[in-house]
Design an enzyme around this catalytic site. Structure first.
Site, mmCIF file in Angstrom:
data_model
loop_
_atom_site.group_PDB
_atom_site.id
_atom_site.type_symbol
_atom_site.label_atom_id
_atom_site.label_comp_id
_atom_site.label_asym_id
_atom_site.label_seq_id
_atom_site.Cartn_x
_atom_site.Cartn_y
_atom_site.Cartn_z
ATOM 1 N N HIS A 170 -3.290 -5.603 5.919
ATOM 2 C CA HIS A 170 -4.001 -4.818 6.946
ATOM 3 C C HIS A 170 -3.619 -5.243 8.368
ATOM 4 O O HIS A 170 -3.982 -4.570 9.332
ATOM 5 C CB HIS A 170 -5.520 -4.959 6.786
ATOM 6 C CG HIS A 170 -6.052 -4.340 5.523
ATOM 7 N ND1 HIS A 170 -5.830 -3.021 5.196
ATOM 8 C CD2 HIS A 170 -6.785 -4.864 4.505
ATOM 9 C CE1 HIS A 170 -6.416 -2.751 4.033
ATOM 10 N NE2 HIS A 170 -6.984 -3.852 3.576
ATOM 11 N N ASP B 195 -2.731 -2.873 -3.949
ATOM 12 C CA ASP B 195 -4.097 -3.219 -3.556
ATOM 13 C C ASP B 195 -4.912 -1.916 -3.509
ATOM 14 O O ASP B 195 -4.368 -0.846 -3.252
ATOM 15 C CB ASP B 195 -4.071 -3.881 -2.173
ATOM 16 C CG ASP B 195 -5.423 -4.432 -1.765
ATOM 17 O OD1 ASP B 195 -5.664 -5.624 -1.996
ATOM 18 O OD2 ASP B 195 -6.248 -3.658 -1.229
ATOM 19 N N HIS C 117 -6.831 -0.888 -1.358
ATOM 20 C CA HIS C 117 -6.926 -0.319 -0.012
ATOM 21 C C HIS C 117 -5.535 -0.038 0.548
ATOM 22 O O HIS C 117 -4.583 -0.734 0.220
ATOM 23 C CB HIS C 117 -7.663 -1.291 0.922
ATOM 24 C CG HIS C 117 -9.025 -1.649 0.423
ATOM 25 N ND1 HIS C 117 -9.271 -2.823 -0.256
ATOM 26 C CD2 HIS C 117 -10.190 -0.969 0.465
ATOM 27 C CE1 HIS C 117 -10.553 -2.861 -0.599
ATOM 28 N NE2 HIS C 117 -11.127 -1.749 -0.183
ATOM 29 N N ASP D 297 -8.142 -5.543 -6.436
ATOM 30 C CA ASP D 297 -9.485 -5.013 -6.196
ATOM 31 C C ASP D 297 -9.673 -3.588 -6.716
ATOM 32 O O ASP D 297 -10.742 -3.005 -6.569
ATOM 33 C CB ASP D 297 -9.877 -5.113 -4.707
ATOM 34 C CG ASP D 297 -8.747 -4.756 -3.761
ATOM 35 O OD1 ASP D 297 -7.681 -4.334 -4.241
ATOM 36 O OD2 ASP D 297 -8.937 -4.888 -2.541
HETATM 37 ZN ZN LIG Z 1 -8.036 -4.453 -0.796
#
Ligand SMILES: [Zn+2]
Length: 357
Positions: A130, A167, A169, A255
């Site tokens: 991120h 991931d 996200h 996740d």
């Molecule tokens: Zn994540």
């Protein structure tokens, strides 16, 4: 010769995010415990534990603005605190620990490029995907994987590097860093990005010479194995074959596992096993096994150790798999995911001929 390097240092425990933060040192502790249980970190066998190096400021500035690097340093020296408006928090030692996190991934790619190891898993924290050129975000301080990819391209002169981001996200930072280049292909499978991080929609496809080299597959919440694996087989595999990377990097977040407290996908252990088998096969046929996985998210402490251990076992050709309990499939989510898959294929068939077949 050992085949798989596991990059790890107890220093990673010293990045203190405070009580109740999901990105806690316990995440690495449960992974190491599981690896020890299976004796994967012993001095014999197919895996070896390797200490990370410390990334230099020049390494960090391969992708980050010097002001961002200095800001992190200052906040840490001042006792720690928040780096963003969310929950990316640092403690006094986090600047150095983050440099060891970046240094761990650089070490992993150097070991594989040098032929000393067939592949490597960098068990690092804080995570990275991120973090963008000018900012920290989503528990990420510096973009570990983006720095390693840039190191491969600028210093080791590779021309085609794949970053596959599994991931749950979207890796907004990684996408932003490589949005205008065709030397790095960024493919991300993630949950609906409207809540977080706000990027990762199908229409974000790169710019300039990077057009077509950013591939986003955003799944509706609660999407499970069926659609996820269909996207891997029908979108990821053909595009990767066509791109023909010289090195494969994976942003390995776990996740997406059903029941993760931070994300809302509905994947099983076997989904991860399938994805990593596919990508390891691709590495073996396309780029001489050059493969490095980098830990990103994954917050279910009762499962994370098993998920990572099962992946490392696969990388080292060992036989270890985790059985899944029952978990519910959501037909409505799968139906909506099917539509996303069609839309991604249509959008990217302009750039990738292999999607026509
Ligand atoms: Zn994540």
């Amino acid at each position: 010769m050992a085949k798989t390097a596991i990059i790890f240092s107890p220093k990673y425990y010293e990045h203190n995010t405070g009580p109740d933060h999901p990105e806690s040192p316990k995440r690495l502790a449960v992974i190491i415990r599981e690896l020890e249980k299976l004796q994967l970190v012993s001095s014999k066998g197919n895996c070896r534990l390797v200490q990370p190096g410390l990334a230099t400021i020049e390494d960090l500035e391969l992708v980050h603005d010097p002001e961002h690097v200095q800001l992190v340093k200052r906040v840490c020296e001042g006792g720690g605190g928040l780096l963003d408006l969310g929950d990316t928090v640092v403690s006094p030692k986090s600047f150095d620990v983050s440099r060891f996190s970046v240094g761990g991934v650089i070490k992993a790619v150097n070991l594989v490029m040098g032929g000393k190891y067939r592949n490597a898993f960098a068990l690092v924290r804080p995570p990275g995907h991120h973090a963008g050129p000018y900012y920290a975000a989503g528990f990420c301080v510096f973009n570990n994987i983006a720095i390693a990819a840039t190191h491969l391209i600028r210093r080791l002169h590779l021309e085609r590097v794949l970053i596959l981001d599994v991931d749950a996200h979207h890796g907004n930072g990684t996408q932003e860093i490589f949005y205008k280049t065709k030397k790095t292909l960024y493919i991300s499978l993630h949950e609906d990005p409207r809540v977080f991080p706000g990027t990762g929609f199908v229409e974000e496809i790169g710019e300039g010479e990077g057009l077509g080299y950013t591939v986003n597959i955003p799944f509706p919440f609660k999407t499970g194995d069926k659609s996820y694996l269909k996207a891997v087989d029908h979108i990821v595999v053909p595009i990767v074959r066509e791109f023909s990377p010289q090195f494969i990097l994976v942003s390995a977040g776990f996740d997406g596992y059903h029941g993760d407290p931070v994300a809302k996908l509905n994947l099983s252990n076997s989904a991860y096993a399938h994805v990593f088998s596919k990508i390891l096969d691709l590495a073996s046929t396309i780029c001489g096994d050059r493969f490095v996985a980098v830990l990103e998210g994954g917050y279910n402490l009762s499962q994370l150790g098993k998920l990572v251990t099962s992946t490392i076992s696969k990388m080292a050709n060992l036989n270890y798999s985790v059985k899944d309990g029952d978990y519910p499939t959501r037909p409505r989510a799968e139906k909506r995911a099917e539509k996303v898959i069609k839309r991604v294929k249509k959008t990217h068939s302009t750039f990738w001929g292999s999607l026509h077949s």
